[in-house]
Design a protein around this motif. Structure first.
Motif, mmCIF file in Angstrom:
data_model
loop_
_atom_site.group_PDB
_atom_site.id
_atom_site.type_symbol
_atom_site.label_atom_id
_atom_site.label_comp_id
_atom_site.label_asym_id
_atom_site.label_seq_id
_atom_site.Cartn_x
_atom_site.Cartn_y
_atom_site.Cartn_z
ATOM 1 N N GLY A 8 0.772 -1.239 0.000
ATOM 2 C CA GLY A 8 0.000 0.000 0.000
ATOM 3 C C GLY A 8 0.799 1.283 0.000
ATOM 4 N N GLU A 9 2.133 1.205 0.003
ATOM 5 C CA GLU A 9 2.963 2.407 0.041
ATOM 6 C C GLU A 9 3.878 2.473 -1.177
ATOM 7 O OE1 GLU A 9 5.087 2.978 3.682
ATOM 8 O OE2 GLU A 9 3.364 2.429 4.903
ATOM 9 N N GLN A 10 3.980 3.657 -1.750
ATOM 10 C CA GLN A 10 4.882 3.884 -2.887
ATOM 11 C C GLN A 10 6.322 3.725 -2.420
ATOM 12 O OE1 GLN A 10 3.574 5.350 -5.953
ATOM 13 N NE2 GLN A 10 5.529 5.035 -6.933
ATOM 14 N N ARG A 11 7.115 2.955 -3.181
ATOM 15 C CA ARG A 11 8.536 2.770 -2.843
ATOM 16 C C ARG A 11 9.352 2.754 -4.106
ATOM 17 N NH1 ARG A 11 9.506 -0.904 2.309
ATOM 18 N NH2 ARG A 11 11.614 -0.450 1.680
ATOM 19 N N HIS A 12 10.602 3.133 -3.957
ATOM 20 C CA HIS A 12 11.562 3.033 -5.048
ATOM 21 C C HIS A 12 12.526 1.911 -4.672
ATOM 22 C CE1 HIS A 12 10.126 6.613 -7.053
ATOM 23 N NE2 HIS A 12 10.018 7.162 -5.845
ATOM 24 N N VAL A 13 12.657 0.950 -5.569
ATOM 25 C CA VAL A 13 13.487 -0.224 -5.299
ATOM 26 C C VAL A 13 14.402 -0.481 -6.489
ATOM 27 C CG1 VAL A 13 11.759 -1.266 -3.784
ATOM 28 C CG2 VAL A 13 11.760 -1.842 -6.213
ATOM 29 N N ARG A 14 15.432 -1.257 -6.234
ATOM 30 C CA ARG A 14 16.348 -1.644 -7.311
ATOM 31 C C ARG A 14 15.679 -2.670 -8.212
ATOM 32 N NH1 ARG A 14 22.349 -1.316 -5.453
ATOM 33 N NH2 ARG A 14 22.117 0.052 -3.671
ATOM 34 N N GLU A 15 16.093 -2.676 -9.467
ATOM 35 C CA GLU A 15 15.607 -3.707 -10.382
ATOM 36 C C GLU A 15 16.096 -5.059 -9.893
ATOM 37 O OE1 GLU A 15 16.182 -2.995 -14.553
ATOM 38 O OE2 GLU A 15 16.009 -0.832 -14.249
ATOM 39 N N GLY A 16 15.325 -6.089 -10.152
ATOM 40 C CA GLY A 16 15.688 -7.435 -9.744
ATOM 41 C C GLY A 16 14.444 -8.285 -9.619
ATOM 42 N N SER A 17 14.611 -9.401 -8.961
ATOM 43 C CA SER A 17 13.494 -10.332 -8.786
ATOM 44 C C SER A 17 12.743 -10.041 -7.487
ATOM 45 C CB SER A 17 14.009 -11.768 -8.758
ATOM 46 O OG SER A 17 14.752 -11.991 -7.578
ATOM 47 N N ILE A 18 11.613 -10.684 -7.348
ATOM 48 C CA ILE A 18 10.871 -10.568 -6.094
ATOM 49 C C ILE A 18 11.710 -11.134 -4.955
ATOM 50 C CG2 ILE A 18 8.833 -11.334 -4.832
ATOM 51 C CD1 ILE A 18 7.264 -11.156 -7.450
ATOM 52 N N ALA A 19 12.448 -12.202 -5.214
ATOM 53 C CA ALA A 19 13.321 -12.776 -4.180
ATOM 54 C C ALA A 19 14.361 -11.756 -3.734
ATOM 55 C CB ALA A 19 14.000 -14.040 -4.694
ATOM 56 N N ASP A 20 14.897 -10.973 -4.670
ATOM 57 C CA ASP A 20 15.864 -9.928 -4.311
ATOM 58 C C ASP A 20 15.216 -8.895 -3.395
ATOM 59 O OD1 ASP A 20 17.822 -11.098 -5.978
ATOM 60 O OD2 ASP A 20 17.210 -9.870 -7.695
ATOM 61 N N LEU A 21 13.985 -8.505 -3.715
ATOM 62 C CA LEU A 21 13.269 -7.528 -2.893
ATOM 63 C C LEU A 21 13.026 -8.085 -1.496
ATOM 64 C CD1 LEU A 21 11.695 -4.898 -2.477
ATOM 65 C CD2 LEU A 21 9.690 -6.080 -3.423
ATOM 66 N N VAL A 22 12.557 -9.319 -1.420
ATOM 67 C CA VAL A 22 12.298 -9.955 -0.125
ATOM 68 C C VAL A 22 13.564 -9.964 0.718
ATOM 69 C CG1 VAL A 22 11.706 -12.156 0.984
ATOM 70 C CG2 VAL A 22 10.330 -11.307 -0.930
ATOM 71 N N ALA A 23 14.693 -10.339 0.111
ATOM 72 C CA ALA A 23 15.968 -10.370 0.835
ATOM 73 C C ALA A 23 16.374 -8.969 1.292
ATOM 74 C CB ALA A 23 17.055 -10.988 -0.040
ATOM 75 N N SER A 24 16.156 -7.957 0.441
ATOM 76 C CA SER A 24 16.548 -6.588 0.809
ATOM 77 C C SER A 24 15.712 -6.062 1.973
ATOM 78 C CB SER A 24 16.423 -5.648 -0.390
ATOM 79 O OG SER A 24 15.073 -5.342 -0.679
ATOM 80 N N LEU A 25 14.533 -6.641 2.166
ATOM 81 C CA LEU A 25 13.675 -6.258 3.299
ATOM 82 C C LEU A 25 14.034 -7.021 4.567
ATOM 83 C CD1 LEU A 25 10.268 -6.192 1.401
ATOM 84 C CD2 LEU A 25 11.605 -4.211 2.151
ATOM 85 N N GLY A 26 15.011 -7.933 4.455
ATOM 86 C CA GLY A 26 15.440 -8.706 5.611
ATOM 87 C C GLY A 26 14.501 -9.843 5.963
ATOM 88 N N LEU A 27 13.705 -10.285 4.992
ATOM 89 C CA LEU A 27 12.742 -11.354 5.230
ATOM 90 C C LEU A 27 13.273 -12.681 4.693
ATOM 91 C CD1 LEU A 27 9.516 -9.443 4.154
ATOM 92 C CD2 LEU A 27 10.372 -9.802 6.476
ATOM 93 N N ASP A 28 12.832 -13.748 5.306
ATOM 94 C CA ASP A 28 13.187 -15.098 4.868
ATOM 95 C C ASP A 28 12.216 -15.505 3.761
ATOM 96 O OD1 ASP A 28 13.609 -17.825 4.522
ATOM 97 O OD2 ASP A 28 13.607 -18.276 6.664
ATOM 98 N N GLY A 29 12.727 -15.758 2.566
ATOM 99 C CA GLY A 29 11.903 -16.120 1.430
ATOM 100 C C GLY A 29 11.085 -17.372 1.639
ATOM 101 N N LYS A 30 11.465 -18.188 2.608
ATOM 102 C CA LYS A 30 10.724 -19.414 2.891
ATOM 103 C C LYS A 30 9.512 -19.149 3.787
ATOM 104 C CE LYS A 30 14.863 -22.220 2.527
ATOM 105 N NZ LYS A 30 15.845 -23.013 3.259
ATOM 106 N N LYS A 31 9.447 -17.931 4.337
ATOM 107 C CA LYS A 31 8.377 -17.620 5.287
ATOM 108 C C LYS A 31 7.543 -16.423 4.848
ATOM 109 C CE LYS A 31 10.947 -19.437 9.197
ATOM 110 N NZ LYS A 31 11.550 -19.141 10.494
ATOM 111 N N VAL A 32 7.394 -16.249 3.522
ATOM 112 C CA VAL A 32 6.591 -15.140 3.021
ATOM 113 C C VAL A 32 5.554 -15.640 2.026
ATOM 114 C CG1 VAL A 32 8.412 -13.403 3.306
ATOM 115 C CG2 VAL A 32 8.165 -14.578 1.113
ATOM 116 N N ALA A 33 4.506 -14.858 1.891
ATOM 117 C CA ALA A 33 3.528 -15.040 0.825
ATOM 118 C C ALA A 33 3.515 -13.725 0.052
ATOM 119 C CB ALA A 33 2.146 -15.333 1.389
#
Length: 67
Positions: A8-33
């Motif tokens: 729900g919030e506008q953000r500027h992020v680096r190009e890459g995959s969704i997995a890259d974004l998840v990792a940059s947020l400090g989240l475990d890709g195995k525990k996200v939807a």
């Protein structure tokens, strides 16, 4: 840099995959939807799905716990 809507919030992020974004947020890709543009992204494909300008993503992470 890409402009996206994340939870729900506008953000500027680096190009890459969704997995890259998840990792940059400090989240475990195995525990996200992840929902991208109102469609669920299978966890097994997060590294294969590239972010695009204007994407709307909802990311929910699971937290363990109990009584």
């Amino acid at each position: 840099m890409l402009s996206i809507i994340l939870n729900g919030e506008q953000r500027h992020v680096r190009e890459g995959s969704i997995a890259d974004l998840v990792a940059s947020l400090g989240l475990d890709g195995k525990k996200v939807a992840v929902e991208r543009n109102r469609a669920i992204v299978p966890r097994s494909t997060l590294a294969d799905v590239a972010l695009a300008e204007g994407d709307a993503l909802e990311i929910v992470h699971f937290v363990g716990g109990g009584c």
